[in-house]
Scaffold this motif. Structure first.
Motif, PDB file in Angstrom:
ATOM      1  N   THR A 206       0.724  -1.224  -0.125  1.00 37.16           N
ATOM      2  CA  THR A 206      -0.131   0.102  -0.118  1.00 37.16           C
ATOM      3  C   THR A 206       0.583   1.181  -0.162  1.00 37.16           C
ATOM      4  OG1 THR A 206      -1.862  -1.161   1.320  1.00 37.16           O
ATOM      5  CG2 THR A 206      -1.775   1.312   1.326  1.00 37.16           C
ATOM      6  N   GLU A 209       2.249   1.766  -3.399  1.00 35.27           N
ATOM      7  CA  GLU A 209       1.209   2.158  -4.327  1.00 35.27           C
ATOM      8  C   GLU A 209       1.028   3.695  -4.184  1.00 35.27           C
ATOM      9  OE1 GLU A 209      -3.514   1.200  -5.653  1.00 35.27           O
ATOM     10  OE2 GLU A 209      -2.342  -0.062  -4.160  1.00 35.27           O
ATOM     11  N   VAL A 210       0.870   4.164  -2.990  1.00 36.24           N
ATOM     12  CA  VAL A 210       0.551   5.459  -2.699  1.00 36.24           C
ATOM     13  C   VAL A 210       1.651   6.318  -3.237  1.00 36.24           C
ATOM     14  CG1 VAL A 210       0.077   6.914  -0.873  1.00 36.24           C
ATOM     15  CG2 VAL A 210      -0.940   4.938  -0.768  1.00 36.24           C
ATOM     16  N   MET A 213       1.573   6.548  -6.836  1.00 35.03           N
ATOM     17  CA  MET A 213       0.230   7.290  -7.518  1.00 35.03           C
ATOM     18  C   MET A 213       0.569   9.063  -7.025  1.00 35.03           C
ATOM     19  SD  MET A 213      -3.627   6.730  -6.444  1.00 35.03           S
ATOM     20  CE  MET A 213      -3.629   5.248  -7.310  1.00 35.03           C
ATOM     21  N   GLY A 214       1.097   8.896  -5.990  1.00 34.10           N
ATOM     22  CA  GLY A 214       1.375  10.373  -5.561  1.00 34.10           C
ATOM     23  C   GLY A 214       2.445  11.075  -6.545  1.00 34.10           C
TER      24      GLY A 214
END
Length: 557
Positions: A206, A209-210, A213-214
């Motif tokens: 997670t 992924e964050v 994505m950020g």
């Protein structure tokens, strides 16, 4: 041998030029927010998925220069590292079933077996990211097998967190890191007290992924919408039942070595053995074998994630290769082949096992050699293809150098390594002409295109439409305009036959001496209005009208 074959086998695919072309653009522009210079109508948007892969490629190009050999050396390096890692994974997977010497021997033989696998060799020579994802999968498996003796929850959480960090690195190489994550999650479920490992793993994934994505949102505030649109364009957003229907076709293509433009090696005997090992592992897992359960759940996790995504690219099979070989080991585990005993019967079993392993190694080597020879039979190397293009283009560059004008081509993406940076636009752009309100003539004029590198492949696709529309869109929508423009406003300046690279469709490669012609756009084309264009023939007009909205009906890739 691998260094010698690196650019010969498998054939160079346009995906490799696509990826390395973007990396070269990053390097030249000193920016990670630029997109591919050969796409101007194809929807592209910057994002951080694959960020680490492109940075790695750009670094290699800055040191060793730009070319297919340098791009493929990265894959070969990951392949070599994966073999060493796979040997360690096998040792830990075997545990204490045999003595240290026996474990080392078995692990070495399986490493050799993997190194000669036709799909593994092809992926190690292919400048895409699958071989790197295979490496990350093995790294994650090594972590969980190394923690086998840890009993504390903290140890399990830390192991899961480290495995999540591995997936984070994989995200920086390719979005198919989701497949790696699913396979590793299956491996976690097969272990004792999996909850703490699973929590740590999900936490690590997670965070990764964050993070990406950020970064993507910083690069492009519309990233989420753009990426969803891209997913829709490649079939990821189709209904679930369509994905289920298409899933068996994925393995059917692997079985028959059938694909649109991707190379799939002949490997039927190995696929049969993979299936047999999977079946044996399933039976053993039901009786409580944790090693068999690891192989089964990892494979199920991978394929469940693949089904969820619904994009069944043949190169993805390379990622799950080590899982099948782990299934081989698990299937033979707890048999006399793997036990240290000095009895005469045990020695016979071990000798039989050694003969079987050597036979399998010979089988893999034979299959790989057959695939390599088949590629050589096409009669054209990429080096020859590149030289032929360079010869034609350099003559035209010399002709135009007197007035300081640069050459700019409309060409196939697989010619990218033969052309100067930012000197061409790919044929995929003309799929989107109608969306932008342009016709072929207007596109050529507005982009300053001076030459068209035309292959008979386009004629073949038009004749067989709509079967191969997946390659360049609905060809009937622009074929007539394109042929009319070439006939009226272009002059041929040279041509050559290209049996291997003049045709991207695998089933047609090497079957004809496909002709590639370089056309010069004459000066009069730059002042024409769209109304003065040579009208396409009635056949082309009717075909365009009837097929303008037609679906391809077939997804060979």
């Amino acid at each position: 041998m691998n260094l010698f074959l690196l650019t010969h086998y498998p054939f160079v695919h346009s995906d490799e030029a696509w990826l390395s072309g973007l990396s070269r653009n990053w390097l030249i522009s000193h920016s990670i927010t630029v997109t591919e210079p050969f796409f101007d109508l194809v929807p592209r948007s910057p994002h951080a998925i694959k960020l680490l892969f492109h940075l790695l490629q750009a670094s290699v190009f800055s040191i060793f220069g730009y070319g297919i050999y340098q791009a493929r050396m990265i894959s070969l390096s990951f392949g070599a590292a994966s073999l060493l890692l796979f040997q360690q994974v096998i040792k830990r997977f075997l545990g204490s079933d045999a003595g240290q010497k026996e474990n080392d021997t078995i692990a070495f033989l399986f490493m050799v077996l993997l190194s000669l696998d036709p799909q593994f060799i092809a992926s190690s020579h292919f400048a895409r990211q699958e071989i790197a994802l295979l490496f990350f999968l093995l790294l994650g498996l090594k972590l969980i097998l190394s923690q086998e003796n840890g009993n504390r929850r903290r140890d399990g959480f830390r192991t899961g967190l480290n495995m999540g960090a591995v997936v984070t690195l994989a995200i920086g190489f390719h979005p198919a890191a989701f497949l790696v994550a699913a396979a590793l999650f299956g491996a976690i479920l097969s272990r004792n007290r999996p909850l703490s490992k699973a929590i740590g793993f999900v936490t690590g994934c997670t965070v990764g992924e964050v993070l990406f994505m950020g970064i993507s949102l910083i690069m492009n505030p519309g990233f989420i919408h753009d990426y969803q649109s891209f997913g829709t364009s490649v079939g990821v957003m189709v209904p679930w039942y369509i994905k289920v229907i298409r899933f068996p076709h994925y393995y059917e293509k692997l079985w028959h070595s059938y694909s649109g433009t991707y190379f799939i090696p002949m490997m039927k005997p190995l696929l049969l053995l993979h299936t047999l090992a999977f079946a044996i592992c399933a039976v053993k897992a039901s009786t409580g074998s944790r090693q068999a359960l690891l192989a089964i759940l990892s494979l199920l996790g991978f394929n469940t994630a693949l089904l969820f995504i619904g994009k069944y690219g043949p190169p993805l099979f390379a990622i799950e290769l080590p899982l099948f070989y782990l299934a081989w080991v698990a299937a033979a585990r707890h048999t006399p082949l793997f036990h240290r005993c000095n009895s005469a019967r045990s020695k016979v079993f071990r000798r039989a096992g050694l003969i079987a392993m050597l036979s399998l190694i010979g089988l893999s080597a034979g299959l790989s050699l057959t695939n390599i020879l088949q590629e050589y039979r096409t009669g054209e190397s990429y080096a020859l293809y590149r030289r032929n293009i360079e010869t034609l283009v350099k003559k035209e560059e010399a002709r135009r150098s007197s007035d300081g004008r640069k050459i700019r081509l409309l060409a196939n993406l697989n010619a990218e390594y033969a052309l100067p940076e930012a000197s061409f636009l790919d044929y995929r752009n003309i799929i989107h002409l109608r969306e932008t309100g342009l016709d072929f003539s207007e596109y050529i004029r507005s982009r300053g295109i001076t030459h068209i590198l035309y292959s008979q492949e386009l004629d073949f696709i038009y004749e067989k439409r709509p079967v191969w529309n997946i390659l360049y869109g609905n060809v009937a929508a622009y074929y007539g305009d394109m042929k009319g423009f070439i006939a009226a406003h272009c002059a041929p300046v040279g041509s050559f036959t290209s049996p291997g690279y003049g045709m991207r469709i695998v089933s047609q490669r090497g079957k004809r001496p496909w002709k590639i012609t370089l056309y010069r756009v004459e000066n009069d084309a730059s002042v024409l209005s769209s109304e003065s264009m040579l009208l396409p023939s009635p056949v082309h007009v009717r075909a365009a009208r009837l097929e303008q909205e037609a679906l391809s009906g077939h997804h060979p890739d």
